[in-house]
Design a protein around this motif. Sequence first.
Motif, PDB file in Angstrom:
ATOM      1  N   THR A  41     -23.799  -4.739 -25.961  1.00 56.27           N
ATOM      2  CA  THR A  41     -22.986  -5.816 -25.406  1.00 56.27           C
ATOM      3  C   THR A  41     -22.176  -6.510 -26.503  1.00 56.27           C
ATOM      4  OG1 THR A  41     -24.713  -7.501 -25.615  1.00 56.27           O
ATOM      5  CG2 THR A  41     -24.642  -6.236 -23.546  1.00 56.27           C
ATOM      6  N   ASP A  42     -22.567  -6.317 -27.739  1.00 61.33           N
ATOM      7  CA  ASP A  42     -21.892  -6.893 -28.901  1.00 61.33           C
ATOM      8  C   ASP A  42     -21.054  -5.789 -29.545  1.00 61.33           C
ATOM      9  OD1 ASP A  42     -21.145  -7.983 -31.338  1.00 61.33           O
ATOM     10  OD2 ASP A  42     -23.196  -8.267 -32.062  1.00 61.33           O
ATOM     11  N   PHE A  43     -19.733  -5.974 -29.597  1.00 57.34           N
ATOM     12  CA  PHE A  43     -18.872  -4.909 -30.119  1.00 57.34           C
ATOM     13  C   PHE A  43     -19.249  -4.510 -31.541  1.00 57.34           C
ATOM     14  CE2 PHE A  43     -15.277  -3.312 -32.493  1.00 57.34           C
ATOM     15  CZ  PHE A  43     -15.037  -2.140 -31.775  1.00 57.34           C
ATOM     16  N   GLU A  44     -19.581  -5.474 -32.382  1.00 54.15           N
ATOM     17  CA  GLU A  44     -19.926  -5.146 -33.781  1.00 54.15           C
ATOM     18  C   GLU A  44     -21.161  -4.235 -33.845  1.00 54.15           C
ATOM     19  OE1 GLU A  44     -17.936  -5.676 -36.313  1.00 54.15           O
ATOM     20  OE2 GLU A  44     -16.575  -6.648 -34.905  1.00 54.15           O
ATOM     21  N   GLN A  45     -22.156  -4.509 -33.007  1.00 57.13           N
ATOM     22  CA  GLN A  45     -23.351  -3.660 -32.951  1.00 57.13           C
ATOM     23  C   GLN A  45     -23.010  -2.273 -32.397  1.00 57.13           C
ATOM     24  OE1 GLN A  45     -27.033  -4.092 -33.381  1.00 57.13           O
ATOM     25  NE2 GLN A  45     -26.066  -5.287 -34.992  1.00 57.13           N
ATOM     26  N   CYS A  46     -22.190  -2.249 -31.369  1.00 55.94           N
ATOM     27  CA  CYS A  46     -21.761  -0.984 -30.771  1.00 55.94           C
ATOM     28  C   CYS A  46     -21.006  -0.156 -31.810  1.00 55.94           C
ATOM     29  CB  CYS A  46     -20.892  -1.261 -29.550  1.00 55.94           C
ATOM     30  SG  CYS A  46     -20.495   0.196 -28.567  1.00 55.94           S
ATOM     31  N   ASN A  47     -20.089  -0.796 -32.517  1.00 59.03           N
ATOM     32  CA  ASN A  47     -19.326  -0.117 -33.558  1.00 59.03           C
ATOM     33  C   ASN A  47     -20.247   0.402 -34.661  1.00 59.03           C
ATOM     34  OD1 ASN A  47     -16.766   0.693 -34.717  1.00 59.03           O
ATOM     35  ND2 ASN A  47     -17.102  -0.939 -36.213  1.00 59.03           N
ATOM     36  N   LEU A  48     -21.246  -0.379 -35.009  1.00 58.17           N
ATOM     37  CA  LEU A  48     -22.208   0.049 -36.029  1.00 58.17           C
ATOM     38  C   LEU A  48     -22.975   1.287 -35.585  1.00 58.17           C
ATOM     39  CD1 LEU A  48     -23.564  -0.462 -38.761  1.00 58.17           C
ATOM     40  CD2 LEU A  48     -25.141  -2.017 -37.584  1.00 58.17           C
ATOM     41  N   ALA A  49     -23.326   1.342 -34.319  1.00 59.35           N
ATOM     42  CA  ALA A  49     -24.017   2.529 -33.795  1.00 59.35           C
ATOM     43  C   ALA A  49     -23.137   3.768 -33.965  1.00 59.35           C
ATOM     44  CB  ALA A  49     -24.376   2.329 -32.320  1.00 59.35           C
ATOM     45  N   PHE A  50     -21.875   3.649 -33.591  1.00 61.32           N
ATOM     46  CA  PHE A  50     -20.965   4.785 -33.731  1.00 61.32           C
ATOM     47  C   PHE A  50     -20.724   5.120 -35.199  1.00 61.32           C
ATOM     48  CE2 PHE A  50     -20.327   4.264 -29.310  1.00 61.32           C
ATOM     49  CZ  PHE A  50     -19.682   5.400 -28.835  1.00 61.32           C
ATOM     50  N   LYS A  51     -20.534   4.101 -36.021  1.00 58.43           N
ATOM     51  CA  LYS A  51     -20.268   4.308 -37.443  1.00 58.43           C
ATOM     52  C   LYS A  51     -21.455   4.971 -38.138  1.00 58.43           C
ATOM     53  CE  LYS A  51     -18.793   1.768 -41.541  1.00 58.43           C
ATOM     54  NZ  LYS A  51     -18.415   0.458 -42.067  1.00 58.43           N
ATOM     55  N   THR A  52     -22.656   4.551 -37.774  1.00 59.81           N
ATOM     56  CA  THR A  52     -23.870   5.096 -38.382  1.00 59.81           C
ATOM     57  C   THR A  52     -23.988   6.592 -38.150  1.00 59.81           C
ATOM     58  OG1 THR A  52     -25.020   2.985 -38.117  1.00 59.81           O
ATOM     59  CG2 THR A  52     -26.406   4.944 -38.372  1.00 59.81           C
ATOM     60  N   TYR A  53     -23.606   7.040 -36.957  1.00 57.59           N
ATOM     61  CA  TYR A  53     -23.787   8.451 -36.602  1.00 57.59           C
ATOM     62  C   TYR A  53     -22.473   9.220 -36.521  1.00 57.59           C
ATOM     63  CZ  TYR A  53     -28.477   6.855 -35.720  1.00 57.59           C
ATOM     64  OH  TYR A  53     -29.722   6.324 -35.876  1.00 57.59           O
ATOM     65  N   ALA A  54     -21.376   8.624 -36.994  1.00 61.44           N
ATOM     66  CA  ALA A  54     -20.075   9.304 -36.960  1.00 61.44           C
ATOM     67  C   ALA A  54     -20.164  10.632 -37.692  1.00 61.44           C
ATOM     68  CB  ALA A  54     -19.002   8.416 -37.592  1.00 61.44           C
ATOM     69  N   GLY A  55     -19.604  11.656 -37.083  1.00 64.38           N
ATOM     70  CA  GLY A  55     -19.641  12.985 -37.672  1.00 64.38           C
ATOM     71  C   GLY A  55     -20.837  13.811 -37.242  1.00 64.38           C
ATOM     72  N   PHE A  56     -21.807  13.174 -36.606  1.00 65.65           N
ATOM     73  CA  PHE A  56     -23.008  13.882 -36.167  1.00 65.65           C
ATOM     74  C   PHE A  56     -23.033  14.164 -34.669  1.00 65.65           C
ATOM     75  CE2 PHE A  56     -24.377  11.746 -40.067  1.00 65.65           C
ATOM     76  CZ  PHE A  56     -24.849  12.842 -40.780  1.00 65.65           C
ATOM     77  N   PHE A  57     -22.004  13.745 -33.945  1.00 70.60           N
ATOM     78  CA  PHE A  57     -21.982  13.987 -32.502  1.00 70.60           C
ATOM     79  C   PHE A  57     -20.560  14.303 -32.061  1.00 70.60           C
ATOM     80  CE2 PHE A  57     -21.345   9.448 -33.103  1.00 70.60           C
ATOM     81  CZ  PHE A  57     -20.270   9.173 -32.273  1.00 70.60           C
ATOM     82  N   ASP A  58     -20.460  15.091 -31.009  1.00 74.05           N
ATOM     83  CA  ASP A  58     -19.138  15.360 -30.436  1.00 74.05           C
ATOM     84  C   ASP A  58     -19.072  14.995 -28.954  1.00 74.05           C
ATOM     85  OD1 ASP A  58     -20.680  17.448 -29.535  1.00 74.05           O
ATOM     86  OD2 ASP A  58     -19.517  19.000 -30.503  1.00 74.05           O
ATOM     87  N   ARG A  59     -20.212  14.652 -28.380  1.00 75.24           N
ATOM     88  CA  ARG A  59     -20.243  14.162 -26.998  1.00 75.24           C
ATOM     89  C   ARG A  59     -21.047  12.869 -26.959  1.00 75.24           C
ATOM     90  NH1 ARG A  59     -22.267  19.030 -23.186  1.00 75.24           N
ATOM     91  NH2 ARG A  59     -24.086  18.687 -24.479  1.00 75.24           N
ATOM     92  N   VAL A  60     -20.604  11.953 -26.092  1.00 76.58           N
ATOM     93  CA  VAL A  60     -21.312  10.688 -25.890  1.00 76.58           C
ATOM     94  C   VAL A  60     -21.729  10.623 -24.425  1.00 76.58           C
ATOM     95  CG1 VAL A  60     -21.126   8.170 -25.898  1.00 76.58           C
ATOM     96  CG2 VAL A  60     -19.993   9.520 -27.689  1.00 76.58           C
ATOM     97  N   PHE A  61     -23.008  10.399 -24.202  1.00 77.06           N
ATOM     98  CA  PHE A  61     -23.532  10.151 -22.862  1.00 77.06           C
ATOM     99  C   PHE A  61     -23.775   8.654 -22.753  1.00 77.06           C
ATOM    100  CE2 PHE A  61     -24.407  14.584 -23.359  1.00 77.06           C
ATOM    101  CZ  PHE A  61     -24.387  15.116 -22.076  1.00 77.06           C
ATOM    102  N   LEU A  62     -23.015   7.976 -21.900  1.00 81.00           N
ATOM    103  CA  LEU A  62     -23.158   6.535 -21.717  1.00 81.00           C
ATOM    104  C   LEU A  62     -23.988   6.285 -20.462  1.00 81.00           C
ATOM    105  CD1 LEU A  62     -22.659   3.567 -22.202  1.00 81.00           C
ATOM    106  CD2 LEU A  62     -20.368   3.839 -21.236  1.00 81.00           C
ATOM    107  N   LEU A  63     -25.255   5.948 -20.676  1.00 86.50           N
ATOM    108  CA  LEU A  63     -26.195   5.722 -19.579  1.00 86.50           C
ATOM    109  C   LEU A  63     -26.778   4.320 -19.642  1.00 86.50           C
ATOM    110  CD1 LEU A  63     -27.906   9.152 -20.192  1.00 86.50           C
ATOM    111  CD2 LEU A  63     -26.142   8.664 -18.492  1.00 86.50           C
ATOM    112  N   SER A  64     -26.222   3.493 -20.508  1.00 87.32           N
ATOM    113  CA  SER A  64     -26.708   2.124 -20.691  1.00 87.32           C
ATOM    114  C   SER A  64     -26.197   1.213 -19.591  1.00 87.32           C
ATOM    115  CB  SER A  64     -26.222   1.571 -22.033  1.00 87.32           C
ATOM    116  OG  SER A  64     -26.730   2.319 -23.098  1.00 87.32           O
ATOM    117  N   GLY A  65     -27.009   0.262 -19.231  1.00 91.53           N
ATOM    118  CA  GLY A  65     -26.616  -0.742 -18.259  1.00 91.53           C
ATOM    119  C   GLY A  65     -27.595  -1.893 -18.304  1.00 91.53           C
TER     120      GLY A  65
END
Length: 108
Positions: A41-65
Amino acid sequence: MDLVLGSSSMIGQQIVKILQPINFPNTDGHIALDHRDFDLTDFEQCNLAFKTYAGFFDRVFLLSGFNGGVQFNLQRPFDIFHTTSQINLNVLKCCELYKPKKLITVVA
């Protein structure tokens, strides 16, 4: 490899089980994150998640709610809609920035 957001959800748990044996028999086959890892819900945290694993994934499954039991869902429909929408918008923005090949989402 896949980035699974909302891996502890009912659908997320099943997706994680399916991904490993089909796509990556000798590895975990995915990066499985839930609300305990990053606050989407916090963009900075969301961005950190992507930044932390950037280059290690090519698909994103968004199942959060944002949800709970039946009473919670009946008593807080606006909060559920608003918070889940914020998660979706943050993840979409991060997908725009980090450019995974695919985004697979289940809108709750």
